[in-house]
Design a protein around this motif. Structure first.
Motif, short mmCIF file in Angstrom:
data_model
loop_
_atom_site.label_atom_id
_atom_site.label_comp_id
_atom_site.label_asym_id
_atom_site.label_seq_id
_atom_site.Cartn_x
_atom_site.Cartn_y
_atom_site.Cartn_z
N ARG A 180 0.87 -1.31 -0.09
CA ARG A 180 -0.05 -0.04 0.13
C ARG A 180 0.83 1.34 -0.07
NH1 ARG A 180 -5.22 -1.13 3.64
NH2 ARG A 180 -4.81 1.36 3.87
N ALA A 181 0.51 2.48 -0.82
CA ALA A 181 1.11 3.49 -0.74
C ALA A 181 0.12 4.53 -0.73
CB ALA A 181 1.90 3.64 -2.40
N LEU A 182 0.48 5.72 -0.75
CA LEU A 182 -0.36 7.03 -0.58
C LEU A 182 -1.44 6.95 -1.42
CD1 LEU A 182 -0.81 9.86 0.47
CD2 LEU A 182 0.64 10.84 -1.23
N VAL A 183 -1.34 6.48 -2.52
CA VAL A 183 -2.48 6.34 -3.38
C VAL A 183 -2.29 4.92 -4.26
CG1 VAL A 183 -3.72 7.40 -5.55
CG2 VAL A 183 -2.57 8.76 -4.00
N GLY A 184 -3.21 4.03 -4.11
CA GLY A 184 -3.07 2.86 -4.70
C GLY A 184 -2.36 1.68 -3.81
N GLN A 185 -2.39 0.67 -4.43
CA GLN A 185 -2.21 -0.70 -3.89
C GLN A 185 -1.51 -1.59 -4.92
OE1 GLN A 185 -4.82 -2.46 -1.18
NE2 GLN A 185 -6.07 -3.11 -2.67
N ARG A 186 -0.53 -2.42 -4.63
CA ARG A 186 -0.09 -3.70 -5.71
C ARG A 186 -0.52 -4.76 -4.88
NH1 ARG A 186 5.66 -4.13 -8.17
NH2 ARG A 186 5.22 -6.16 -9.50
N ARG A 187 -0.97 -5.74 -5.50
CA ARG A 187 -1.25 -7.03 -4.88
C ARG A 187 -0.20 -8.06 -5.68
NH1 ARG A 187 -6.15 -8.16 -2.29
NH2 ARG A 187 -7.34 -6.04 -2.07
N ILE A 188 0.59 -8.95 -4.82
CA ILE A 188 1.41 -9.85 -5.43
C ILE A 188 1.08 -11.22 -4.79
CG2 ILE A 188 3.70 -10.45 -5.54
CD1 ILE A 188 4.57 -7.65 -5.33
N SER A 189 0.58 -12.29 -5.70
CA SER A 189 0.39 -13.39 -5.17
C SER A 189 1.83 -14.40 -4.71
CB SER A 189 -0.06 -14.43 -6.30
OG SER A 189 -0.29 -15.78 -5.99
N TRP A 190 1.49 -14.93 -3.63
CA TRP A 190 2.82 -15.72 -3.25
C TRP A 190 3.36 -16.57 -4.20
CZ3 TRP A 190 5.55 -14.07 0.49
CH2 TRP A 190 4.91 -13.33 1.67
N ASP A 191 2.65 -17.06 -5.14
CA ASP A 191 3.06 -17.87 -6.21
C ASP A 191 4.20 -17.37 -7.07
OD1 ASP A 191 1.15 -19.83 -5.46
OD2 ASP A 191 -0.16 -19.13 -7.04
N ARG A 192 4.17 -15.85 -6.93
CA ARG A 192 5.14 -15.14 -8.04
C ARG A 192 6.22 -14.86 -7.17
NH1 ARG A 192 3.69 -9.94 -10.33
NH2 ARG A 192 5.69 -10.41 -11.47
N VAL A 193 6.43 -14.98 -5.77
CA VAL A 193 7.51 -14.49 -5.14
C VAL A 193 8.45 -15.85 -5.23
CG1 VAL A 193 8.45 -14.06 -2.83
CG2 VAL A 193 6.19 -13.18 -3.60
N VAL A 194 9.58 -15.53 -5.69
CA VAL A 194 10.72 -16.58 -5.49
C VAL A 194 11.55 -16.45 -4.36
CG1 VAL A 194 12.87 -17.30 -6.90
CG2 VAL A 194 10.83 -16.38 -8.00
N GLU A 195 11.93 -15.31 -3.73
CA GLU A 195 12.97 -15.08 -2.82
C GLU A 195 12.45 -13.91 -2.00
OE1 GLU A 195 17.66 -14.60 -2.44
OE2 GLU A 195 16.76 -14.03 -4.25
N LEU A 196 12.63 -13.94 -0.73
CA LEU A 196 12.54 -12.94 0.26
C LEU A 196 14.02 -12.47 0.92
CD1 LEU A 196 9.23 -13.60 1.94
CD2 LEU A 196 9.78 -11.80 0.52
N ALA A 197 14.46 -11.36 0.83
CA ALA A 197 15.87 -11.11 1.42
C ALA A 197 15.75 -9.52 1.93
CB ALA A 197 16.77 -11.12 0.42
N ALA A 198 16.83 -9.44 2.66
CA ALA A 198 17.08 -8.01 3.31
C ALA A 198 18.11 -7.23 2.53
CB ALA A 198 17.58 -8.14 4.55
N ASP A 199 18.02 -6.25 1.87
CA ASP A 199 18.93 -5.43 1.30
C ASP A 199 20.07 -4.87 2.27
OD1 ASP A 199 17.93 -3.06 2.27
OD2 ASP A 199 17.15 -2.30 0.47
N PRO A 200 21.14 -4.10 1.56
CA PRO A 200 22.10 -3.74 2.38
C PRO A 200 21.55 -2.62 3.57
CG PRO A 200 22.81 -3.94 0.33
CD PRO A 200 21.49 -4.31 0.15
#
Length: 125
Positions: free
Chosen positions: A65-85
């Motif tokens: 969620r952002a100031l205006v609008g939102q984006r939905r991402i299915s877990w099927d599309r997520v390949v990897e979760l990580a932390a950036d530097p």
């Protein structure tokens, strides 16, 4: 999607308090001349952003969620979760795109993964 099954990540609420103080601080400036009224829009936009922006996760999807609008991402599309530097959580999608998850820190990843109904593998062996 029930609210009890959803994990919510939001920015620190001190931002919201600061935006409200800034709004009241801008009132004398905006009241001085009519053309300065748009100055009030800046703290108002920050207030709405602080209240709304973040990431919601449940067993089916991520909702960014952002100031205006939102984006939905299915877990099927997520390949990897990580932390950036910088310590922010990032999701790599199946098309190679990297998406920064608003208000999610790298240390929040176990809680994010638990929202999927899965568990992390035991690191002790």
């Amino acid at each position: 999607m029930s609210s009890s099954d959803t994990v919510h990540f939001r920015h620190n609420q001190a931002i919201l308090a600061a935006a409200i103080v800034a709004f009241f601080g801008a009132l004398p400036v905006a009241g001085a001349r009519w053309y300065l009224l748009p100055v009030l829009l800046v703290p108002l936009a920050v207030t709405v952003w602080a209240w709304r922006a973040g990431t919601d996760a449940d067993a089916r999807e991520l909702r960014l969620r952002a100031l205006v609008g939102q984006r939905r991402i299915s877990w099927d599309r997520v390949v990897e979760l990580a932390a950036d530097p910088r310590g922010r959580a990032v999701a790599r999608l199946d098309d190679g795109q990297r998406v920064t998850l608003p208000a999610v820190r790298g240390t929040d990843l176990p809680r994010l993964i638990s929202a999927t109904g899965q568990s992390l593998p035991d690191a002790t062996g």
